[in-house]
Design an enzyme around this catalytic site. Structure first.
Site, PDB file in Angstrom:
ATOM      1  N   GLU A 166       0.822  -1.210   0.000  1.00  0.00           N
ATOM      2  CA  GLU A 166       0.000   0.000   0.000  1.00  0.00           C
ATOM      3  C   GLU A 166       0.858   1.263   0.000  1.00  0.00           C
ATOM      4  OE1 GLU A 166      -3.206   2.780   0.370  1.00  0.00           O
ATOM      5  OE2 GLU A 166      -2.976   0.778  -0.496  1.00  0.00           O
ATOM      6  N   HIS A 200       2.528   1.798  -3.338  1.00  0.00           N
ATOM      7  CA  HIS A 200       1.552   2.292  -4.319  1.00  0.00           C
ATOM      8  C   HIS A 200       1.331   3.794  -4.140  1.00  0.00           C
ATOM      9  CE1 HIS A 200      -1.791   2.467  -7.022  1.00  0.00           C
ATOM     10  NE2 HIS A 200      -2.671   2.733  -6.061  1.00  0.00           N
ATOM     11  N   HIS A 244     -13.071   2.952  -9.246  1.00  0.00           N
ATOM     12  CA  HIS A 244     -11.735   3.527  -9.105  1.00  0.00           C
ATOM     13  C   HIS A 244     -10.815   3.088 -10.239  1.00  0.00           C
ATOM     14  CE1 HIS A 244      -7.840   4.092  -6.611  1.00  0.00           C
ATOM     15  NE2 HIS A 244      -8.188   5.220  -7.172  1.00  0.00           N
ATOM     16  N   HIS A 257     -19.330 -10.862 -16.028  1.00  0.00           N
ATOM     17  CA  HIS A 257     -18.075 -10.346 -16.574  1.00  0.00           C
ATOM     18  C   HIS A 257     -17.595 -11.199 -17.737  1.00  0.00           C
ATOM     19  CE1 HIS A 257     -14.153  -8.594 -16.939  1.00  0.00           C
ATOM     20  NE2 HIS A 257     -13.558  -9.728 -16.621  1.00  0.00           N
ATOM     21  N   HIS A 278      -3.509  -9.604 -16.678  1.00  0.00           N
ATOM     22  CA  HIS A 278      -4.903  -9.374 -17.039  1.00  0.00           C
ATOM     23  C   HIS A 278      -5.216  -7.881 -16.992  1.00  0.00           C
ATOM     24  CE1 HIS A 278      -8.936 -10.819 -17.770  1.00  0.00           C
ATOM     25  NE2 HIS A 278      -9.417 -10.201 -16.716  1.00  0.00           N
TER      26      HIS A 278
END
Length: 313
Positions: free
Chosen positions: A57, A60, A122, A213, A275
């Site tokens: 975190e 990032h 997001h 999806h 992906h």
């Protein structure tokens, strides 16, 4: 201009790292690695207790902040250097706007928390932010006039397909992000069906999200395949469209394969990041095609006679 080109490429790569970093945070459940503290980590500049979630975190956040500064510098430099190009100022402003927006959404999720359905947005906002920076980079490289991207004319059918598939791709992105946020990646043990042994409807919300999806991804694969066929047939002499759509089809193919391998390899982290990488590149390319649509409509309007009677004289 050469220095600006290199800087734009580095900034674009940095934006990719932000996207992949966000996917990594979600995939490893590291969103609360720094607690409910932002921009500090657990209320400290240098935390006392270190965990893998905290490192992911915090890394990032550091990357996002550093690249954010690069985006601001790139936007200002592009404004000054190629501001005469019609799209530059729009992209420069929006690259900063969406960068700030994605940062605020991320901060709000940490401090106040958000539902999975809101958090899934997001990644989509981050994709738009990445695409604006990518388009700025393309504009900077177009200055050399080494290919006829600026004067490309598209027929109405191709324009409608580009606009439609780009908007639809955002829906596919949202459903994919939602799969990650609700931890539905492995709710279906088989592929392409939830269970290859028997054909049944999904039995719970998680299976509906996962299979929804997959259905959305299958449709965009077919749609991009058809547009690629049109591009090969009708735009063979326009290399940007010809090779652009071939690359788009390769990317969507790799995206589907990576999605299948996530199931086969039971959520392998590296496959999951690939992906996210493939869909990021695909969305950026589709955004570039949108720019062609805009330019094509501008050129078409310029060619129309200003006086309706002039065409009959």
């Amino acid at each position: 201009m050469r220095a600006l080109k290199w800087f734009s490429v580095l900034t674009t790569i940095g934006m990719l790292f932000i996207l992949l970093g966000g996917a990594l945070v979600t995939k490893t459940d590291s969103g609360m690695g720094c607690g409910q503290s932002w921009p500090l980590c657990n209320g400290q500049l240098i935390p006392d207790e270190i965990s893998s979630e905290l490192v992911i975190e915090l890394a990032h956040r550091v990357v996002s902040g550093s690249v954010g500064i690069m985006v601001i510098i790139l936007s200002i430099a592009a404004w000054k250097s190629i501001g005469h190009i019609r799209e530059t100022k729009f992209l420069a402003v929006n690259s900063i706007f969406f960068l700030v927006l994605q940062g605020l959404i991320g901060a709000a999720a940490v401090v106040w928390g958000q539902s999975d359905f809101v958090l899934a947005v997001h990644f989509g906002i981050s994709l738009i932010s990445f695409s604006t920076v990518l388009l700025l980079t393309f504009l900077i490289f177009e200055v050399d006039k080494k290919f006829e991207a600026e004067k490309l004319i598209l027929d109405k059918r191709m324009q409608k397909h580009i606009i439609g598939v780009t908007i639809y791709s955002f829906i596919v992105v949202y459903t994919g992000a939602l799969v990650r946020h609700v931890n539905a990646s492995l709710v279906c043990k088989d592929w392409p069906l939830c269970s290859n042994d028997q054909i049944t409807l999904p039995t719970n919300m998680y299976e509906w999200i996962q299979m929804g999806h997959r259905a959305a991804a299958g449709l965009i694969f077919i749609w991009i395949g058809y547009i690629t066929f049109l591009a090969i047939k009708n735009y063979r002499h326009q290399k940007v469209m010809y090779w652009g759509w071939i690359i788009a089809f390769i990317l969507v193919f790799l995206q589907v394969i990576a999605g299948a391998f996530i199931i086969y390899l039971r959520g392998n982290l590296f496959v999951a990041l690939f992906h996210a990488f493939f869909i990021s590149c695909l969305f950026g390319l589709l955004s570039y095609f949108l720019l062609f649509c805009y330019r094509s409509s501008i050129h078409s309007n310029k060619k129309k006679p200003s006086n309706p009677l002039s065409s009959t004289l």
